[in-house]
Design a protein around this motif. Structure first.
Motif, PDB file in Angstrom:
ATOM      1  N   GLY A 189       0.925  -1.245  -0.109  1.00  0.00           N
ATOM      2  CA  GLY A 189       0.037   0.082  -0.008  1.00  0.00           C
ATOM      3  C   GLY A 189       0.841   1.265  -0.130  1.00  0.00           C
ATOM      4  O   GLY A 189       0.066   2.460   0.272  1.00  0.00           O
ATOM      5  N   LYS A 190       2.010   1.241  -0.215  1.00  0.00           N
ATOM      6  CA  LYS A 190       2.999   2.357  -0.261  1.00  0.00           C
ATOM      7  C   LYS A 190       3.295   2.696  -1.724  1.00  0.00           C
ATOM      8  O   LYS A 190       4.484   2.111  -2.132  1.00  0.00           O
ATOM      9  CB  LYS A 190       4.126   2.241   0.502  1.00  0.00           C
ATOM     10  CG  LYS A 190       4.113   1.788   2.091  1.00  0.00           C
ATOM     11  CD  LYS A 190       3.608   3.265   2.770  1.00  0.00           C
ATOM     12  CE  LYS A 190       3.986   2.843   4.324  1.00  0.00           C
ATOM     13  NZ  LYS A 190       3.814   4.049   5.050  1.00  0.00           N
ATOM     14  N   VAL A 191       2.300   3.472  -2.447  1.00  0.00           N
ATOM     15  CA  VAL A 191       2.471   3.342  -3.921  1.00  0.00           C
ATOM     16  C   VAL A 191       3.438   4.678  -4.428  1.00  0.00           C
ATOM     17  O   VAL A 191       3.724   4.802  -5.450  1.00  0.00           O
ATOM     18  CB  VAL A 191       1.098   3.322  -4.643  1.00  0.00           C
ATOM     19  CG1 VAL A 191       0.525   2.205  -4.422  1.00  0.00           C
ATOM     20  CG2 VAL A 191       0.430   4.668  -4.169  1.00  0.00           C
ATOM     21  N   VAL A 192       3.448   5.667  -3.415  1.00  0.00           N
ATOM     22  CA  VAL A 192       4.322   6.614  -3.867  1.00  0.00           C
ATOM     23  C   VAL A 192       5.666   6.634  -3.123  1.00  0.00           C
ATOM     24  O   VAL A 192       5.891   6.622  -1.953  1.00  0.00           O
ATOM     25  CB  VAL A 192       3.306   8.074  -3.238  1.00  0.00           C
ATOM     26  CG1 VAL A 192       4.486   9.243  -3.306  1.00  0.00           C
ATOM     27  CG2 VAL A 192       2.172   8.055  -3.895  1.00  0.00           C
ATOM     28  N   SER A 193       6.762   6.658  -4.062  1.00  0.00           N
ATOM     29  CA  SER A 193       8.129   6.702  -3.536  1.00  0.00           C
ATOM     30  C   SER A 193       8.566   8.181  -4.098  1.00  0.00           C
ATOM     31  O   SER A 193       8.733   8.530  -5.084  1.00  0.00           O
ATOM     32  CB  SER A 193       8.839   5.903  -4.289  1.00  0.00           C
ATOM     33  OG  SER A 193      10.222   5.650  -3.988  1.00  0.00           O
ATOM     34  N   ALA A 194       8.992   8.874  -2.919  1.00  0.00           N
ATOM     35  CA  ALA A 194       9.665  10.203  -3.131  1.00  0.00           C
ATOM     36  C   ALA A 194      10.982  10.573  -2.472  1.00  0.00           C
ATOM     37  O   ALA A 194      11.284   9.905  -1.325  1.00  0.00           O
ATOM     38  CB  ALA A 194       8.541  11.364  -2.541  1.00  0.00           C
ATOM     39  N   PHE A 195      11.533  11.494  -3.131  1.00  0.00           N
ATOM     40  CA  PHE A 195      12.699  12.074  -2.491  1.00  0.00           C
ATOM     41  C   PHE A 195      12.906  13.285  -2.374  1.00  0.00           C
ATOM     42  O   PHE A 195      11.947  14.013  -3.188  1.00  0.00           O
ATOM     43  CB  PHE A 195      13.954  11.584  -3.684  1.00  0.00           C
ATOM     44  CG  PHE A 195      14.511  10.077  -3.654  1.00  0.00           C
ATOM     45  CD1 PHE A 195      15.344   9.556  -2.889  1.00  0.00           C
ATOM     46  CD2 PHE A 195      13.759   9.202  -4.625  1.00  0.00           C
ATOM     47  CE1 PHE A 195      15.764   8.391  -3.143  1.00  0.00           C
ATOM     48  CE2 PHE A 195      14.064   7.787  -4.784  1.00  0.00           C
ATOM     49  CZ  PHE A 195      15.333   7.373  -3.855  1.00  0.00           C
ATOM     50  N   PHE A 196      13.514  13.487  -1.060  1.00  0.00           N
ATOM     51  CA  PHE A 196      13.369  15.078  -0.822  1.00  0.00           C
ATOM     52  C   PHE A 196      14.723  15.627  -0.589  1.00  0.00           C
ATOM     53  O   PHE A 196      15.674  15.018   0.039  1.00  0.00           O
ATOM     54  CB  PHE A 196      12.550  15.261   0.571  1.00  0.00           C
ATOM     55  CG  PHE A 196      11.212  14.603   0.459  1.00  0.00           C
ATOM     56  CD1 PHE A 196      10.175  15.181   0.342  1.00  0.00           C
ATOM     57  CD2 PHE A 196      11.082  13.114   0.817  1.00  0.00           C
ATOM     58  CE1 PHE A 196       8.758  14.757   0.308  1.00  0.00           C
ATOM     59  CE2 PHE A 196       9.794  12.590   0.623  1.00  0.00           C
ATOM     60  CZ  PHE A 196       8.815  13.508   0.713  1.00  0.00           C
ATOM     61  N   GLU A 197      14.959  16.829  -1.028  1.00  0.00           N
ATOM     62  CA  GLU A 197      16.293  17.498  -0.592  1.00  0.00           C
ATOM     63  C   GLU A 197      15.469  18.528   0.491  1.00  0.00           C
ATOM     64  O   GLU A 197      14.963  19.504   0.011  1.00  0.00           O
ATOM     65  CB  GLU A 197      16.835  18.098  -1.856  1.00  0.00           C
ATOM     66  CG  GLU A 197      17.724  17.286  -2.730  1.00  0.00           C
ATOM     67  CD  GLU A 197      18.911  16.950  -1.974  1.00  0.00           C
ATOM     68  OE1 GLU A 197      19.489  17.413  -1.142  1.00  0.00           O
ATOM     69  OE2 GLU A 197      19.149  15.502  -2.213  1.00  0.00           O
ATOM     70  N   VAL A 198      16.223  18.381   1.666  1.00  0.00           N
ATOM     71  CA  VAL A 198      15.663  19.450   2.629  1.00  0.00           C
ATOM     72  C   VAL A 198      16.723  20.268   3.028  1.00  0.00           C
ATOM     73  O   VAL A 198      17.550  19.856   3.741  1.00  0.00           O
ATOM     74  CB  VAL A 198      15.119  18.599   4.006  1.00  0.00           C
ATOM     75  CG1 VAL A 198      14.571  19.291   5.041  1.00  0.00           C
ATOM     76  CG2 VAL A 198      14.054  17.375   3.515  1.00  0.00           C
ATOM     77  N   GLU A 199      16.633  21.545   2.670  1.00  0.00           N
ATOM     78  CA  GLU A 199      17.517  22.521   3.076  1.00  0.00           C
ATOM     79  C   GLU A 199      17.123  22.784   4.520  1.00  0.00           C
ATOM     80  O   GLU A 199      16.205  23.407   4.777  1.00  0.00           O
ATOM     81  CB  GLU A 199      17.674  23.604   1.869  1.00  0.00           C
ATOM     82  CG  GLU A 199      18.805  24.672   2.146  1.00  0.00           C
ATOM     83  CD  GLU A 199      18.745  25.847   1.306  1.00  0.00           C
ATOM     84  OE1 GLU A 199      19.257  26.974   1.654  1.00  0.00           O
ATOM     85  OE2 GLU A 199      18.314  25.502   0.295  1.00  0.00           O
ATOM     86  N   VAL A 200      18.405  22.974   5.259  1.00  0.00           N
ATOM     87  CA  VAL A 200      18.149  23.373   6.693  1.00  0.00           C
ATOM     88  C   VAL A 200      19.077  24.246   7.138  1.00  0.00           C
ATOM     89  O   VAL A 200      20.213  24.453   6.554  1.00  0.00           O
ATOM     90  CB  VAL A 200      18.209  22.078   7.620  1.00  0.00           C
ATOM     91  CG1 VAL A 200      16.965  21.217   7.468  1.00  0.00           C
ATOM     92  CG2 VAL A 200      19.489  21.458   7.482  1.00  0.00           C
ATOM     93  N   ASP A 201      18.767  25.027   8.117  1.00  0.00           N
ATOM     94  CA  ASP A 201      19.596  26.047   8.636  1.00  0.00           C
ATOM     95  C   ASP A 201      20.700  25.127   9.479  1.00  0.00           C
ATOM     96  O   ASP A 201      20.356  24.121  10.221  1.00  0.00           O
ATOM     97  CB  ASP A 201      18.876  26.682   9.871  1.00  0.00           C
ATOM     98  CG  ASP A 201      19.837  27.776  10.449  1.00  0.00           C
ATOM     99  OD1 ASP A 201      21.015  27.562  10.930  1.00  0.00           O
ATOM    100  OD2 ASP A 201      19.395  29.018  10.633  1.00  0.00           O
TER     101      ASP A 201
END
Length: 153
Positions: free
Chosen positions: A66-78
């Motif tokens: 049931g996990k059909v969305v595979s997403a990658f994130f670039e999270v810019e942080v302080d």
């Protein structure tokens, strides 16, 4: 193919067999290598103790669960918040992996989610609300060519 020259040929063959099928019995490996089950077990225990084998695992089919969305994130942080943000996101059960990257203070993260609505909720409730998050770039996977679980032999 991964170069394992620092290990003796027997340990190399044990690792190869376990990598192909982590459920193979020590007795079966012993039959293949003409060694006793106890000898194989001792070698595997040494490989674990030396940190060469970290764990034995299975690979689940996320889509069928049931996990059909595979997403990658670039999270810019302080930079002052990178550790806290990374640790918080690492605790989320949707997060498969998270790494702090070189260059601008960013975290590279992979998550598996139920659908697009869950992706939106994940962004707003789990990422954007964290102190120190400056910007998020999200990319969804449309086709997978290879998926690894660590070093491939």
């Amino acid at each position: 193919m991964l170069d394992l020259h620092h290990l003796d040929p027997i340990d190399q063959e044990i690792i190869k067999r376990l990598h192909e099928n982590s459920r193979i019995s020590y007795a079966r490996i012993g039959e293949i290598l003409n060694l006793s089950r106890v000898a194989i077990q001792k070698r595997v225990e040494n490989l674990i103790e030396d940190g060469i084998i970290e764990n034995f695992t299975i690979r689940l089919n996320a889509t069928k669960l049931g996990k059909v969305v595979s997403a990658f994130f670039e999270v810019e942080v302080d930079p002052r918040h990178a550790e806290a943000v990374g640790n918080t996101l690492a605790e989320d059960p949707n997060v498969v992996s998270i790494y702090q990257m070189t260059g601008m203070s960013s975290l590279h993260m992979h998550a598996l989610l139920r659908d697009e609505a869950a992706l939106e909720q994940f962004l707003y409730q789990n990422i954007y609300k964290l102190d120190g998050v400056v910007r998020v770039n999200t990319q969804m996977v449309i086709k997978r060519f290879k998926q690894g679980t660590g070093l491939e032999l």
